[in-house]
Structures are given as structure tokens and as C-alpha cells.
Design a protein around this motif. Structure first.
Motif, PDB file in Angstrom:
ATOM      1  N   UNK A  65      16.339 -15.035 -14.716  1.00  0.00           N
ATOM      2  CA  UNK A  65      17.306 -15.126 -15.797  1.00  0.00           C
ATOM      3  C   UNK A  65      16.571 -14.968 -17.136  1.00  0.00           C
ATOM      4  N   UNK A  66      17.286 -14.706 -18.242  1.00  0.00           N
ATOM      5  CA  UNK A  66      16.633 -14.159 -19.435  1.00  0.00           C
ATOM      6  C   UNK A  66      16.138 -15.154 -20.474  1.00  0.00           C
ATOM      7  N   UNK A 174      20.341 -24.661 -20.033  1.00  0.00           N
ATOM      8  CA  UNK A 174      19.569 -23.535 -20.571  1.00  0.00           C
ATOM      9  C   UNK A 174      18.268 -23.364 -19.802  1.00  0.00           C
ATOM     10  N   UNK A 175      17.717 -24.464 -19.288  1.00  0.00           N
ATOM     11  CA  UNK A 175      16.534 -24.350 -18.433  1.00  0.00           C
ATOM     12  C   UNK A 175      16.853 -23.553 -17.176  1.00  0.00           C
ATOM     13  N   UNK A 176      18.098 -23.691 -16.671  1.00  0.00           N
ATOM     14  CA  UNK A 176      18.529 -22.866 -15.541  1.00  0.00           C
ATOM     15  C   UNK A 176      18.512 -21.391 -15.922  1.00  0.00           C
ATOM     16  N   UNK A 177      18.896 -21.082 -17.148  1.00  0.00           N
ATOM     17  CA  UNK A 177      18.857 -19.699 -17.608  1.00  0.00           C
ATOM     18  C   UNK A 177      17.429 -19.223 -17.861  1.00  0.00           C
ATOM     19  N   UNK A 178      16.481 -20.126 -17.726  1.00  0.00           N
ATOM     20  CA  UNK A 178      15.071 -19.774 -17.894  1.00  0.00           C
ATOM     21  C   UNK A 178      14.388 -19.534 -16.561  1.00  0.00           C
ATOM     22  N   UNK A 179      14.607 -20.449 -15.592  1.00  0.00           N
ATOM     23  CA  UNK A 179      13.964 -20.261 -14.284  1.00  0.00           C
ATOM     24  C   UNK A 179      14.847 -20.763 -13.137  1.00  0.00           C
ATOM     25  N   UNK A 181      17.017 -22.345 -10.305  1.00  0.00           N
ATOM     26  CA  UNK A 181      17.226 -23.619  -9.635  1.00  0.00           C
ATOM     27  C   UNK A 181      16.068 -24.596  -9.790  1.00  0.00           C
ATOM     28  N   UNK A 182      14.892 -24.160 -10.202  1.00  0.00           N
ATOM     29  CA  UNK A 182      13.812 -25.113 -10.422  1.00  0.00           C
ATOM     30  C   UNK A 182      14.186 -26.132 -11.486  1.00  0.00           C
ATOM     31  N   UNK A 183      15.045 -25.725 -12.422  1.00  0.00           N
ATOM     32  CA  UNK A 183      15.455 -26.642 -13.486  1.00  0.00           C
ATOM     33  C   UNK A 183      16.163 -27.872 -12.929  1.00  0.00           C
ATOM     34  N   UNK A 184      16.797 -27.751 -11.771  1.00  0.00           N
ATOM     35  CA  UNK A 184      17.598 -28.844 -11.235  1.00  0.00           C
ATOM     36  C   UNK A 184      16.768 -29.914 -10.536  1.00  0.00           C
ATOM     37  N   UNK A 185      15.479 -29.676 -10.359  1.00  0.00           N
ATOM     38  CA  UNK A 185      14.655 -30.658  -9.648  1.00  0.00           C
ATOM     39  C   UNK A 185      14.520 -31.967 -10.414  1.00  0.00           C
ATOM     40  N   UNK A 186      14.726 -31.942 -11.733  1.00  0.00           N
ATOM     41  CA  UNK A 186      14.603 -33.166 -12.528  1.00  0.00           C
ATOM     42  C   UNK A 186      15.909 -33.955 -12.592  1.00  0.00           C
ATOM     43  N   UNK A 187      17.003 -33.396 -12.089  1.00  0.00           N
ATOM     44  CA  UNK A 187      18.312 -34.033 -12.259  1.00  0.00           C
ATOM     45  C   UNK A 187      18.381 -35.443 -11.673  1.00  0.00           C
ATOM     46  N   UNK A 216      25.873 -29.190 -18.619  1.00  0.00           N
ATOM     47  CA  UNK A 216      24.878 -28.399 -17.893  1.00  0.00           C
ATOM     48  C   UNK A 216      25.507 -27.135 -17.302  1.00  0.00           C
ATOM     49  N   UNK A 217      26.666 -27.288 -16.685  1.00  0.00           N
ATOM     50  CA  UNK A 217      27.350 -26.136 -16.086  1.00  0.00           C
ATOM     51  C   UNK A 217      27.717 -25.117 -17.161  1.00  0.00           C
ATOM     52  N   UNK A 218      28.221 -25.598 -18.285  1.00  0.00           N
ATOM     53  CA  UNK A 218      28.579 -24.687 -19.373  1.00  0.00           C
ATOM     54  C   UNK A 218      27.334 -24.054 -19.989  1.00  0.00           C
ATOM     55  N   UNK A 219      26.270 -24.867 -20.159  1.00  0.00           N
ATOM     56  CA  UNK A 219      25.058 -24.367 -20.792  1.00  0.00           C
ATOM     57  C   UNK A 219      24.358 -23.283 -19.997  1.00  0.00           C
ATOM     58  N   UNK A 220      24.462 -23.351 -18.681  1.00  0.00           N
ATOM     59  CA  UNK A 220      23.828 -22.332 -17.855  1.00  0.00           C
ATOM     60  C   UNK A 220      24.791 -21.358 -17.232  1.00  0.00           C
ATOM     61  N   UNK A 221      26.088 -21.741 -17.174  1.00  0.00           N
ATOM     62  CA  UNK A 221      27.036 -20.919 -16.440  1.00  0.00           C
ATOM     63  C   UNK A 221      27.672 -19.797 -17.216  1.00  0.00           C
ATOM     64  N   UNK A 222      27.688 -19.889 -18.546  1.00  0.00           N
ATOM     65  CA  UNK A 222      28.386 -18.861 -19.324  1.00  0.00           C
ATOM     66  C   UNK A 222      27.781 -17.481 -19.117  1.00  0.00           C
TER      67      UNK A 222
END
Length: 597
Positions: A65-66, A174-179, A181-187, A216-222
Motif C-alpha cells: 500500500x502507498x 494509516x499504518x495499514x496503508x503503509x504495510x 496487516x502488520x499494523x494490526x499486530x499491536x491492536x 481505524x477502519x475509516x483511516x485505512x479503508x477509504x
């Protein structure tokens, strides 16, 4: 420490971190040329920037992701595309991460604890590597540390915890938009810490956590929704996917397949799972130095309570600062130890593609726990259990440093670090007030000598390619710091070939090549778009032979660069249809001149 001394030390920490991360930054060149080509494309085309396309016309995206490419692309647009403009924001992200980690620790602990945590974060070898590199991990760690700070503020906030939790959720999105599913490990760590220690009632905490989830869903899902709903003909092909789907890329190639091993394995530790992966010299050199200390610190922070009497109160304030409550300290451990344990467990157990630089995600929790725990144990050194914990931590750290430094150095340094650690452990057990300053200095030296040595060596040599490692190039895996796998470094692209592609200015793509390993150096050396057939490693099902023939018939591609011996229908067709020419050892086909029949 006085307020003035604390501020001066904090400024010095950030200044020295900035100097270290920016020093000789040009040395790494374009670092990972796969992502560098995408940054270059984004600096030319806003469409390529938005979709993280590998090439400016937007034929195919990179396999991530970008988020990180957006930041580097904006820097390239502001300063002009270069190695420096691309890597500058990465280095500044490192400074920002250190600043935020200091702020997280300082909310509940003393200034020395926060400063020590910041120093440990700054000199961790994999931190130095990634904050001077153009992989997405730098932005990922900055965003996750920012989310941890937001949760920390939500826990201590009387009036606006919901705002802080919403911010935390948006940052993880936004971390999801960076890398992905790895972003979700801290949830789990973020959520449980707030649910445990937030100042409001239980149902208010549950509501605020749910609001964070929505953010979180809105921040990465849009962005995911835009890409998934847009017609495929209006956007680039999603690199790394088999079905041209960003959802498949997120949940498959960059998600479950990394855990299950259904994707092709790569990386030195891909075959070994379990704790032995962390003992691999390449992985250990990135992060292992203070991992035992962090675990000892987590236990100490949980079990050690305030001492008795005036002396105990002084020790308590020296470690925690004024006004801290026990539930806050417990939440601190849940947050950072939860981050460390969950992320670490996934890294050591995952059966798919894994690289040693992933370990940067463990650096913030190791630094936070170690800084807070070491200062706590030092403040309670009159107690036998605290001295024993410090001594054990010193010996473990010295042993790890000796083992790792011995692999890279035949000099006296490994023995010096081991000696310092043994002396520190011995003086702690003696616990003489005469040697208090000396003991503290030896402890700090034991903790920092090894990682600082690796970090200095990381700064002093070029690090590049798709599997970079921190530390000396002579260590295990050090040879991986070269160019793209099976490809050609930008500096090795022949001048004759560069001139040839420069002459293809009337075409949408100057050339095409199988895989980004061959295409990226050409694109960077010439500034001309090059189609990466099959994406990153040449295995994506795009373009088809029919698509490729259509692009040639419509005069959109001038040359085919034959650089990879992968079985490929397009390469086979080109070889049988066009006459080859050798330019400085590279086989080139002019797609405007078929072989006479």
C-alpha cells in the motif's frame, strides 16, 4: 534532574539522533531500487503517486500500500527526485519516533528513564538501518509509536479520552496503508491497555475503544475502497496479487500467506521457525541485544512496589516521577510488553516470507521497557532482588554482545564488552556506595556498546537491495546489502544502454523487462518509464502476451531488455520475433524492427 537539564538532555538526544541518521545519507544511494522507482514515478505523475505505481504511466503498482511512498513522493516533488530527497523523510521519521517514545515513557516515569529509552531506540541497529532506508517500515514504526502515545494520553485523560482513542485508531488505519496487516499486530496491546486503566467507567472505555476501531477502519479503508471499486481499466494492475485485487494483496500475499507459508519463502530465517530464528546471527544482530533486559524489566515493573519509609519514597520518585499511579504502570507494561510479545511471537512463528529488518517493529517496546525497568531496578538497588536482576541482565547482555561482536571483529572489542559486563555485575552484587557512579557507567556501557558498534558500522557502509541488514558487512548475511536480487544496480547500467533508452522519448514506455529486478535500475538510471513484466519477481499474470502485443502494435513500447532467465511467454515470443542486439553485455530487442521472415 532539573527541568532545564531535562530539556537540554532531550534536545541533545534528538539532535544527536538526527546527526546519526542523516550522516552520509547519500551513501545508500537509491537503497531499495524497487521502491525508489515508485517514488520517482510518483514525483512525475500524481496518478502514479496515488496508486503507488512502479512506473509513471501507471501500468502496475508495487506490492505494498502507498503510505510510505506518499511521503517520499511528496519530498521528491518538493526538492526534486534524488537519493537525498527520498531518504530525508525516513531519517526524520526516526527522530520523530525517538521523540514520541520519550514522551510515552515520560508520561509515567522519570526523565532518566525516558532518556534511556530514547537512546536505546536511537542506537538499535535495525532502527539505524531502516530510518536511513526507503522501505515502508520507517513510517510503520513511527505511526504505531504515535498510536501508543495516543493511547497513553487516553489512559491518563480526564476530559478527552475518546479523542485520543479515535486518533490512535486513525493512526493504526494509516499504518495499514503503509504495510497492511502488520499494523494490526499491536491492536491487542493498545486495546487492553486502555480497557484496563482508562479513567472512565467500563462502558465508556468500551465505547471509546469501539470508536477507535471505527476510526481505524475509516483511516485505512477509504483508499482500499477506492482502489477496489474503481474499474481495473482506470488504474494500474495491483502488483503482488493474482487477481488484480487490493483486498487479495492485503489479506493474501501480505497477510495470511506470510503466516502460513503459502507464499514463496525468502529471507535467511524463512526455514527456521520458533525462538531459534531470533538466535540466527542475522536476526540477532538487528534486535537481540537488550531483549532479555526488556523481558526482565517487564516483570520488575509489574511485581516491584513502592519501598517503605522515606528512602523508599525517594527511590519511587526517582524511577516513576511524581504523581504516577500503579494502574498506569500496569497499563504501561500491558501496552509495551503486549506489543513485544504478540509481534515477536508472530515474527518467530510465521512460516512464510520473513526478513530480518522486520525486527524494527520490536525496537520501540524493547526500548520503552528497558529504559523504564533499568531505572526502576537501579533506584531499588539496595534490595537484593533488584541487584540480582540488574546483574543477570548485565551478564546476558554482555554475553549476547560478545557472541555477536566476535563474529564481526577479531580485535579486543568483544572481550572488552564482556569484561565491562562482568565488572558491572560484580560491583552490583557488592553494592558499595563508593562505586555507584562507576557501576552506573559500566551498566550503560554494557547495554549500549554492542548495538552502538553495529549502528556505527551500519552508517559507515552502503546498505541497499531488497534484504538489507544492519551491522558489519562481514557478519552473516552482510552480503545481502547489495543491489536488487538477480538484477543490476543503477550505477552498473551501461552508459550506452542509458543513452539508447533516453532516445525513446516518443513512447509511453522506453522499454519493458521481466520483473522489477531488471526494470527498476533502468528506470532510475534513465528517468524513463519501464514496464516491469510480472511485477516484483516476474510472476504476476500481467501483462498477458496479447496485452503486450497490443502495446507494441500501438507504438507504446520501444525496447525489450532481456535480463532474467525466468520462463516467460512474452520473453519467448520476443526472442523468436525480433532480432537481438548486444549493448555493453546486455541483450536488447528493438520492438519496432521484427526479424525478417
Amino acid at each position: 534532574m532539573t527541568i532545564r537539564a531535562t530539556k537540554a538532555a532531550y534536545v541533545a538526544l534528538l539532535l544527536l539522533t538526527a546527526i546519526g541518521y542523516l550522516w552520509g545519507l547519500f551513501r545508500n544511494g537509491f537503497a531499495n531500487e524497487y521502491y525508489a522507482a515508485a517514488v520517482q514515478a510518483g514525483a512525475i505523475s500524481w496518478k502514479a503517486w496515488f496508486f503507488a505505481a512502479f512506473d509513471a504511466p501507471g501500468f502496475i503498482t508495487v506490492d505494498k500500500t502507498p503510505g510510505a511512498l506518499w511521503v517520499m513522493g511528496l519530498s521528491a516533488r518538493l526538492f526534486g527526485f534524488s537519493s537525498w530527497s527520498m531518504l530525508l523523510p525516513q531519517a526524520l521519521m526516526g527522530v520523530g519516533t525517538v521523540a514520541l517514545l520519550y514522551a510515552c515513557v515520560r508520561r509515567w516515569f522519570s526523565a532518566p528513564a525516558a532518556l534511556l529509552a530514547g537512546v536505546i531506540m536511537a542506537v538499535t541497529p535495525v532502527s539505524v538501518l531502516m530510518f536511513r532506508f526507503n522501505n515502508p517500515d520507517a513510517l510503520l514504526v513511527l505511526l504505531l509509536t504515535s498510536a501508543a502515545y495516543a493511547v497513553t494520553r487516553a489512559i491518563s485523560s480526564e476530559h478527552h479520552p475518546a479523542r485520543w482513542m479515535v486518533l490512535a485508531g486513525a493512526l493504526v488505519g494509516f499504518a495499514f496503508l503503509t504495510k497492511m496487516t502488520q499494523a494490526f499486530l499491536v491492536l491487542p496491546a493498545l486495546a487492553f491497555a486502555y480497557l484496563l486503566a482508562g479513567r472512565k467507567g467500563v462502558w465508556v472505555r468500551v465505547r471509546n475503544t469501539a470508536l477507535a476501531g471505527i476510526a481505524m477502519v475509516l483511516g485505512g479503508g477509504w483508499w482500499i475502497a477506492i482502489v477496489e471499486l474503481m474499474p481495473a481499466s482506470a488504474r494500474p494492475y495491483i502488483g503482488g496479487s493474482r487477481t488484480n485485487s487490493i483486498v487479495e494483496l492485503a489479506l493474501g500475499y501480505n497477510g495470511l500467506s506470510r503466516l502460513s507459508g503459502s507464499a514463496a519463502r525468502s529471507g535467511p530465517g524463512a526455514e527456521a521457525t520458533g525462538l531459534q530464528r531470533l538466535l540466527d546471527p542475522e536476526y540477532a544482530g538487528q534486535i537481540l541485544w537488550l531483549l532479555p533486559v526488556a523481558l526482565i524489566s517487564a516483570v520488575a515493573l509489574l511485581v516491584m512496589r513502592g519501598g517503605r519509609g522515606a528512602r523508599g519514597a525517594v527511590a519511587q520518585q526517582a524511577a516513576f516521577g511524581a504523581g504516577v499511579d500503579r494502574s498506569g504502570r500496569r497499563a504501561f507494561v500491558v501496552l509495551w510488553a503486549g506489543w513485544l510479545v504478540v509481534t515477536g511471537a508472530v515474527f518467530v512463528l510465521m512460516d512464510g516470507t520473513v526478513h530480518s529488518y522486520y525486527m524494527i517493529a520490536l525496537a520501540p517496546p524493547i526500548a520503552a521497557l528497558s529504559g523504564a525497568g533499568l531505572v526502576l531496578l537501579w533506584s531499588r538497588r539496595d534490595e537484593l532482588i533488584a541487584r540480582a536482576a540488574l546483574s543477570g541482565g548485565a551478564l546476558l547482555t554482555a554475553g549476547i554482545s560478545f557472541g555477536l561482536l566476535s563474529r564481526a571483529s577479531t580485535g579486543a572489542l568483544p572481550y572488552a564488552v564482556l569484561t565491562i559486563g562482568v565488572l558491572a555485575a560484580g560491583l552490583l552484587l557488592v553494592n558499595s556506595s563508593q562505586f555507584r557512579v562507576l557501576t552506573a557507567g559500566l551498566l550503560v556501557g554494557t547495554a549500549l556498546a554492542g548495538p552502538l558498534t553495529y549502528s556505527i558500522q551500519t552508517i559507515s557502509v552502503r546498505k541497499g537491495g531488497t534484504m538489507p541488514t544492519a551491522g558489519p558487512t562481514s557478519s552473516s548475511g552482510g552480503g545481502r546489502s547489495g543491489a536488487l536480487i538477480s538484477g543490476t544496480a543503477t550505477s552498473q547500467v551501461p552508459a550506452e544502454l542509458t543513452a539508447l533508452l533516453d532516445g525513446a522519448s516518443g513512447y509511453t514506455w522506453a522499454a519493458a523487462a521481466v520483473s522489477a529486478h531488471t526494470a527498476a535500475p533502468l528506470e532510475l538510471a534513465t528517468g524513463r518509464p519501464v514496464i516491469a513484466i510480472g511485477g516484483f519477481n516476474g510472476t504476476n499474470p500481467t501483462p498477458t502476451l496479447t496485452d503486450f502485443q497490443h502495446l507494441i502494435a500501438s507504438n507504446q513500447i520501444r525496447y525489450f531488455i532481456d535480463g532474467v532467465s525466468l520462463p516467460n511467454a512474452i520473453a519467448t515470443w520476443v526472442r523468436t520475433t525480433y532480432q537481438p542486439t548486444t549493448i555493453s553485455g546486455t541483450t536488447v530487442y528493438d520492438l519496432t524492427s521484427p526479424t525478417p521472415t
